[in-house]
Scaffold this active site. Structure first.
Site, mmCIF file in Angstrom:
data_model
loop_
_atom_site.group_PDB
_atom_site.id
_atom_site.type_symbol
_atom_site.label_atom_id
_atom_site.label_comp_id
_atom_site.label_asym_id
_atom_site.label_seq_id
_atom_site.Cartn_x
_atom_site.Cartn_y
_atom_site.Cartn_z
ATOM 1 C CE LYS A 235 -3.631 2.400 2.490
ATOM 2 N NZ LYS A 235 -4.606 2.326 3.581
ATOM 3 C CE LYS B 270 -6.127 1.738 -0.469
ATOM 4 N NZ LYS B 270 -6.775 1.612 0.828
HETATM 5 C C1 PBG Z 1 -6.919 3.544 5.294
HETATM 6 C C2 PBG Z 1 -7.514 3.502 3.946
HETATM 7 C C3 PBG Z 1 -7.260 4.347 2.865
HETATM 8 C C4 PBG Z 1 -8.087 3.941 1.827
HETATM 9 C C5 PBG Z 1 -8.800 2.873 2.291
HETATM 10 N N1 PBG Z 1 -8.445 2.617 3.605
HETATM 11 C C6 PBG Z 1 -6.310 5.347 2.571
HETATM 12 C C7 PBG Z 1 -5.586 6.207 3.441
HETATM 13 O O1 PBG Z 1 -6.157 7.213 3.909
HETATM 14 O O2 PBG Z 1 -4.401 5.963 3.637
HETATM 15 C C8 PBG Z 1 -8.173 4.611 0.503
HETATM 16 C C9 PBG Z 1 -9.199 4.073 -0.409
HETATM 17 C C10 PBG Z 1 -9.470 4.931 -1.560
HETATM 18 O O3 PBG Z 1 -8.815 5.966 -1.793
HETATM 19 O O4 PBG Z 1 -10.386 4.576 -2.320
HETATM 20 N N2 PBG Z 1 -7.720 2.860 6.210
#
Ligand code: PBG
Length: 325
Positions: free
Chosen positions: A196, A248
């Protein structure tokens, strides 16, 4: 002209092209991320993600049933609580919005679809970080793991079948696996958000969850400059017992996805995040690109790079297109 090799033969009709297509999309390989917000009675549109809703628990339950009806593979639930604090108490409260919503959705859809929950503290903390803070303000990895373990038990108890470990703490998969197994919940699946990245593409999501984050997540999410490190994180998650690993965002990280898919012994998913959604929606709404074709091409590209399934805000809409084809 003597030209024995003519690749165009394979492209001459729609029927031939369909027969030789290397990759296909199937509704069962799409997962719909959904937002449930505390303190609302009616679903509300979101400014930063046109077409995506903040749900009440009741409208979430109905929308999850519709997703199941459309044949999508699963729903991934995110909670937007009314109150936040330093340790993200709402995340482990059995009556917290995400846990209450999970219970309602699980009761509604049963085994028709895989009910999944985001396991991270950022929506529940007043500082907006994915973990708890040490005295110096840094994110405390090991103290956070203890909170993740409590959160995992609460989510499993609420009926989540798959926990999405998105916090990027070292050792999170092993820590959660251990506590679940000790509680007799070896049935609960773990999705490691292995690779991520600290991406600007989460912008619309942060608005959606009303993130209170000051600063950034660069001490725990990966540097977009690093490819090898994405694979390393995925390997570590597999070693810790992840049932599925994730890359991601998706579209800007197809190289990482391809590396992980080539090496992983477990399924590999990709998350087409809010910024990817927003860019295509915006250009489509302006008439600058063909929205529907671009959506299908983006999802096909993510599959082609190696994703077995894709989290996408278009899951239900695309499932409808695929079924009527
Ligand atoms: C963190 C989380 C994030 C997303 C999903 N869960 C990102 C973040 O703020 O680091 C992003 C998902 C998206 O942008 O669609 N729990």
């Amino acid at each position: 002209m003597t030209l024995p090799v003519r690749p165009r033969r394979l492209r001459q009709t729609a029927a031939v092209r369909r027969l030789v297509a290397e990759h296909r999309l199937d509704p069962a390989q799409l997962v719909l991320p959904m937002f449930v917000r505390e303190g609302i009675d009616e679903p509300r549109p979101m400014q930063s993600m046109p077409g995506v809703l903040h749900h009440s628990i009741d409208s979430l339950r109905r929308a999850a049933a519709e997703a199941a009806e459309a044949g999508v593979g699963g729903v991934m639930l995110f909670g937007v609580p009314e109150h936040r604090d330093g340790i993200g108490s709402g995340a482990t409260d059995p009556d917290g919005v995400l846990n209450a919503a999970t219970r309602a959705v699980a009761a509604e859809v049963g085994d028709a679809i895989v009910v999944q929950t985001d396991l991270c503290l950022d929506e529940f903390t007043d500082h907006g970080h994915c973990g708890v803070l040490a005295a110096d303000g840094s994110v405390d990895n090991d103290a956070t793991l203890l909170r993740y373990r409590e959160m995992a038990l609460a989510q499993a108890e609420a009926g989540s079948q798959l926990l999405g470990l998105s916090g990027m703490m070292d050792g999170q998969v092993a820590a959660v696996r251990e506590v679940l197994d000790a509680a007799g919940r070896s049935d609960v699946l773990l999705l490691g958000y292995a690779a991520k990245y600290a991406s600007a593409l989460y912008g619309p999501f942060r608005e959606a969850v009303e993130s209170t984050l000051q600063g950034d997540r660069r001490t725990y999410q990966l540097d977009p400059a690093n490819r090898r490190e994405g694979l390393r994180e995925a390997v570590l998650d597999v070693e810790q017992g992840a049932d599925v690993v994730m890359v991601k965002p998706a579209s800007f990280y197809l190289d990482v996805l391809s590396d992980v898919a080539a090496a992983s012994p477990v399924p590999v998913w990709a998350y087409q995040v809010s910024g990817e959604y927003a860019m295509i929606e915006a250009a489509g709404r302006n008439g600058w690109i063909d929205r529907d074709r671009t959506i299908l091409e983006s999802l096909t590209s993510i599959r082609r790079a190696g994703a077995d399934a894709v989290l996408t805000y278009w899951a239900v809409e695309v499932a409808g297109w695929l079924r009527s084809r």
